[in-house]
Design a protein around this motif. Structure first.
Motif, PDB file in Angstrom:
ATOM      1  N   GLN A   1       2.701  -2.327  -2.136  1.00  0.00           N
ATOM      2  CA  GLN A   1       3.340  -3.244  -1.115  1.00  0.00           C
ATOM      3  C   GLN A   1       4.116  -2.456  -0.087  1.00  0.00           C
ATOM      4  O   GLN A   1       4.062  -2.886   1.155  1.00  0.00           O
ATOM      5  CB  GLN A   1       4.478  -3.969  -2.124  1.00  0.00           C
ATOM      6  CG  GLN A   1       3.861  -4.873  -3.056  1.00  0.00           C
ATOM      7  CD  GLN A   1       3.496  -6.228  -2.201  1.00  0.00           C
ATOM      8  OE1 GLN A   1       3.576  -6.445  -1.392  1.00  0.00           O
ATOM      9  NE2 GLN A   1       2.649  -7.186  -3.095  1.00  0.00           N
ATOM     10  N   LYS A   2       4.692  -1.341  -0.344  1.00  0.00           N
ATOM     11  CA  LYS A   2       5.294  -0.569   0.369  1.00  0.00           C
ATOM     12  C   LYS A   2       4.354   0.165   1.303  1.00  0.00           C
ATOM     13  O   LYS A   2       4.578  -0.097   2.918  1.00  0.00           O
ATOM     14  CB  LYS A   2       6.117   0.557  -0.311  1.00  0.00           C
ATOM     15  CG  LYS A   2       6.849   1.474   0.926  1.00  0.00           C
ATOM     16  CD  LYS A   2       7.715   2.592  -0.007  1.00  0.00           C
ATOM     17  CE  LYS A   2       8.492   3.566   0.858  1.00  0.00           C
ATOM     18  NZ  LYS A   2       9.164   4.585   0.406  1.00  0.00           N
TER      19      LYS A   2
ATOM     20  N   LYS B   1       3.061  -2.481   4.007  1.00  0.00           N
ATOM     21  CA  LYS B   1       4.097  -2.584   5.321  1.00  0.00           C
ATOM     22  C   LYS B   1       3.988  -1.425   6.151  1.00  0.00           C
ATOM     23  O   LYS B   1       4.080  -1.443   7.354  1.00  0.00           O
ATOM     24  CB  LYS B   1       5.504  -2.728   4.614  1.00  0.00           C
ATOM     25  CG  LYS B   1       5.488  -4.192   4.049  1.00  0.00           C
ATOM     26  CD  LYS B   1       7.122  -4.171   3.260  1.00  0.00           C
ATOM     27  CE  LYS B   1       7.144  -5.484   2.462  1.00  0.00           C
ATOM     28  NZ  LYS B   1       8.578  -5.730   1.985  1.00  0.00           N
TER      29      LYS B   1
ATOM     30  N   THR C   1      -5.752  -9.744  -5.802  1.00  0.00           N
ATOM     31  CA  THR C   1      -4.979 -10.218  -5.083  1.00  0.00           C
ATOM     32  C   THR C   1      -5.569 -10.350  -3.503  1.00  0.00           C
ATOM     33  O   THR C   1      -4.625 -11.041  -2.791  1.00  0.00           O
ATOM     34  CB  THR C   1      -3.684  -9.844  -5.226  1.00  0.00           C
ATOM     35  OG1 THR C   1      -3.741  -8.117  -4.963  1.00  0.00           O
ATOM     36  CG2 THR C   1      -3.126  -9.973  -6.565  1.00  0.00           C
TER      37      THR C   1
ATOM     38  N   PHE D   1       1.848  -1.523  -8.137  1.00  0.00           N
ATOM     39  CA  PHE D   1       2.286  -2.520  -7.497  1.00  0.00           C
ATOM     40  C   PHE D   1       3.441  -2.432  -6.616  1.00  0.00           C
ATOM     41  O   PHE D   1       3.158  -3.094  -5.409  1.00  0.00           O
ATOM     42  CB  PHE D   1       2.562  -3.731  -8.231  1.00  0.00           C
ATOM     43  CG  PHE D   1       1.373  -4.417  -8.983  1.00  0.00           C
ATOM     44  CD1 PHE D   1       1.187  -5.722  -8.243  1.00  0.00           C
ATOM     45  CD2 PHE D   1       0.826  -4.109 -10.046  1.00  0.00           C
ATOM     46  CE1 PHE D   1       0.009  -6.536  -8.731  1.00  0.00           C
ATOM     47  CE2 PHE D   1      -0.501  -4.627 -10.429  1.00  0.00           C
ATOM     48  CZ  PHE D   1      -0.798  -6.062  -9.613  1.00  0.00           C
ATOM     49  N   ARG D   2       4.567  -1.747  -6.894  1.00  0.00           N
ATOM     50  CA  ARG D   2       5.535  -1.317  -5.820  1.00  0.00           C
ATOM     51  C   ARG D   2       5.168  -0.673  -4.788  1.00  0.00           C
ATOM     52  O   ARG D   2       5.366  -0.787  -3.577  1.00  0.00           O
ATOM     53  CB  ARG D   2       6.581  -0.784  -6.678  1.00  0.00           C
ATOM     54  CG  ARG D   2       7.930  -0.336  -6.214  1.00  0.00           C
ATOM     55  CD  ARG D   2       8.993   0.367  -6.766  1.00  0.00           C
ATOM     56  NE  ARG D   2       8.365   1.696  -7.316  1.00  0.00           N
ATOM     57  CZ  ARG D   2       8.852   2.212  -8.286  1.00  0.00           C
ATOM     58  NH1 ARG D   2       9.643   1.693  -9.130  1.00  0.00           N
ATOM     59  NH2 ARG D   2       8.112   3.246  -8.816  1.00  0.00           N
TER      60      ARG D   2
ATOM     61  N   TYR E   1      -5.241  -7.311  -2.071  1.00  0.00           N
ATOM     62  CA  TYR E   1      -4.548  -6.429  -1.519  1.00  0.00           C
ATOM     63  C   TYR E   1      -5.494  -5.053  -1.270  1.00  0.00           C
ATOM     64  O   TYR E   1      -5.245  -4.307  -0.440  1.00  0.00           O
ATOM     65  CB  TYR E   1      -3.295  -5.983  -2.373  1.00  0.00           C
ATOM     66  CG  TYR E   1      -2.157  -6.984  -2.269  1.00  0.00           C
ATOM     67  CD1 TYR E   1      -1.858  -7.638  -1.156  1.00  0.00           C
ATOM     68  CD2 TYR E   1      -1.490  -7.033  -3.327  1.00  0.00           C
ATOM     69  CE1 TYR E   1      -0.881  -8.693  -1.162  1.00  0.00           C
ATOM     70  CE2 TYR E   1      -0.281  -8.099  -3.395  1.00  0.00           C
ATOM     71  CZ  TYR E   1      -0.297  -8.807  -2.441  1.00  0.00           C
ATOM     72  OH  TYR E   1       0.710  -9.815  -2.088  1.00  0.00           O
TER      73      TYR E   1
ATOM     74  N   ASP F   1      -2.834  -6.048   5.939  1.00  0.00           N
ATOM     75  CA  ASP F   1      -2.777  -7.054   4.958  1.00  0.00           C
ATOM     76  C   ASP F   1      -3.496  -6.482   3.736  1.00  0.00           C
ATOM     77  O   ASP F   1      -3.392  -7.093   2.561  1.00  0.00           O
ATOM     78  CB  ASP F   1      -3.453  -8.458   5.147  1.00  0.00           C
ATOM     79  CG  ASP F   1      -2.845  -9.072   6.275  1.00  0.00           C
ATOM     80  OD1 ASP F   1      -1.386  -9.009   6.430  1.00  0.00           O
ATOM     81  OD2 ASP F   1      -3.252  -9.718   7.193  1.00  0.00           O
TER      82      ASP F   1
END
Length: 347
Positions: A139-140, A143, A177, A135-136, A179, A148
């Motif tokens: 997200q990185k 970006k 989600t 998850f960490r 992602y 998205d």
């Protein structure tokens, strides 16, 4: 799906940012491109029959050992798009994360995100494939890639320290989600891959749609078990060509030296296959690399070569292999001298 007016229209929608920041049309080249497309496993993701991996770039125009640049990535992405490629692979650990940033910028400048498929290999060097790390890290990566979502998240190896249930549940939650869209794996033994599939299936979670290995004309050990499993599971095979390319390069270099050629003939179990590849290359007015990739496309099941391009001419050389049609007799001729290999290490 073969090259058609539909594909031409699709790629003419790819947008390139002009010098002033305003969109300028990026035209899919009918004269240059000949591409086929396939669906990834049981998913609805349509991808080109080649996937461009960013791991081997950054050396062609800058010299060995130089850091990759944004300019270099832009140049390569545009060239791949012109060739009809819409499938790009990177990893959160390539060049310490620079690849994600440069690829994300290049695709944002030169492509319509909805028409592009981004595959990401993810592994955390400290926490492996734990839920926290995934998850960490995702997200990185989102970006860095300036997107998205990721179309295909790939587990690059088996994590012996994290329970597979924790990993697969985290992947399923990421899909919920929005992602990521689909999941794949790489460099796993058949029993490991099946364990991951069954864990997901048992809990009603999303299963894997791709498996990446070193499968090629020179390394066919996956035919014994893994490929049979993947076919039954309706999982697409993606082939990392790095190992095969090294063998082809060594063969071509050694042919220039008579002594080296004799030594290779006497010691390399792949020499008879390479020699027959050379014969068919001459017959088809092609290269060894083109015969090696044409072999994939003559197989009954879909195999997607993953190509890491150092020289752009190499990309054009590979995509041209789509137009080489090997006969059943030629396929048997290529495959006949194959000698079983030791299993390449699953890291």
């Amino acid at each position: 799906m073969y090259y058609s007016d539909l594909i031409l229209k699709l790629f003419n929608n790819i947008v390139e940012k002009g010098a002033g920041g305003s969109p300028a049309p990026f035209i899919f080249s009918k004269e240059r491109a000949y591409m086929e497309y396939a669906r990834l496993g049981k998913s609805m993701l349509q991808v080109s029959r080649f996937c461009m991996d960013t791991k081997d770039w950054g050396t062609a125009r800058q010299g060995e050992g130089c850091e990759p640049s944004q300019e270099e990535m832009d140049h390569r992405v545009k060239h791949a798009l012109e060739a009809g490629i819409n499938f790009f692979e990177t990893a959160n650990y390539y060049h310490d994360g620079l690849d994600e940033i440069y690829l994300g910028n290049a695709l944002r400048r030169h492509a319509d995100r909805e028409q592009i498929r981004i595959a990401l290999k993810f592994y955390d060097q400290e926490d492996g494939l734990s839920r926290k790390a995934i998850f960490r890290g995702i997200q990185k990566s989102l970006k860095s890639l300036r997107t998205d979502y990721i179309d295909l998240l790939i587990l690059p190896k088996w994590d012996y320290h994290t329970p597979i249930k924790e990993t697969v549940e985290a992947l399923h939650d990421l899909i919920k989600t929005g992602y990521i869209r689909q999941i794949g794996a790489a460099d796993m033994y058949a029993y490991q891959f099946m364990k991951a599939q069954e864990t997901a299936r048992m809990h009603g979670w999303r299963t894997f749609v791709t498996m990446q290995s070193n499968y090629s004309l020179l390394y066919r050990e996956d035919e014994r078990e893994l490929l049979k499993l993947l076919k039954e599971e309706n999982v697409s095979v993606c082939s990392d060509l790095s190992w095969m390319l090294n063998k082809i390069t060594a063969f071509k270099n050694n042919r220039k030296d008579q002594n080296e050629m004799i030594a290779e003939k006497n010691s390399d179990v792949d020499y008879p296959v390479l020699q027959r590849m050379s014969e068919l290359a001459e017959k088809h007015d092609a290269t060894l690399l083109q015969i090696a990739t044409a072999w994939f496309f003559a197989k009954e099941d879909v195999v997607i070569p993953v190509i890491g391009i150092k020289e752009l001419d190499e990309l054009d050389e590979m995509t041209a292999s789509l137009q080489i049609k090997l006969s059943p007799d030629e396929m048997r001729y290529l495959e006949e001298p194959y000698v079983p290999h030791g299993i390449l290490e699953r890291v």
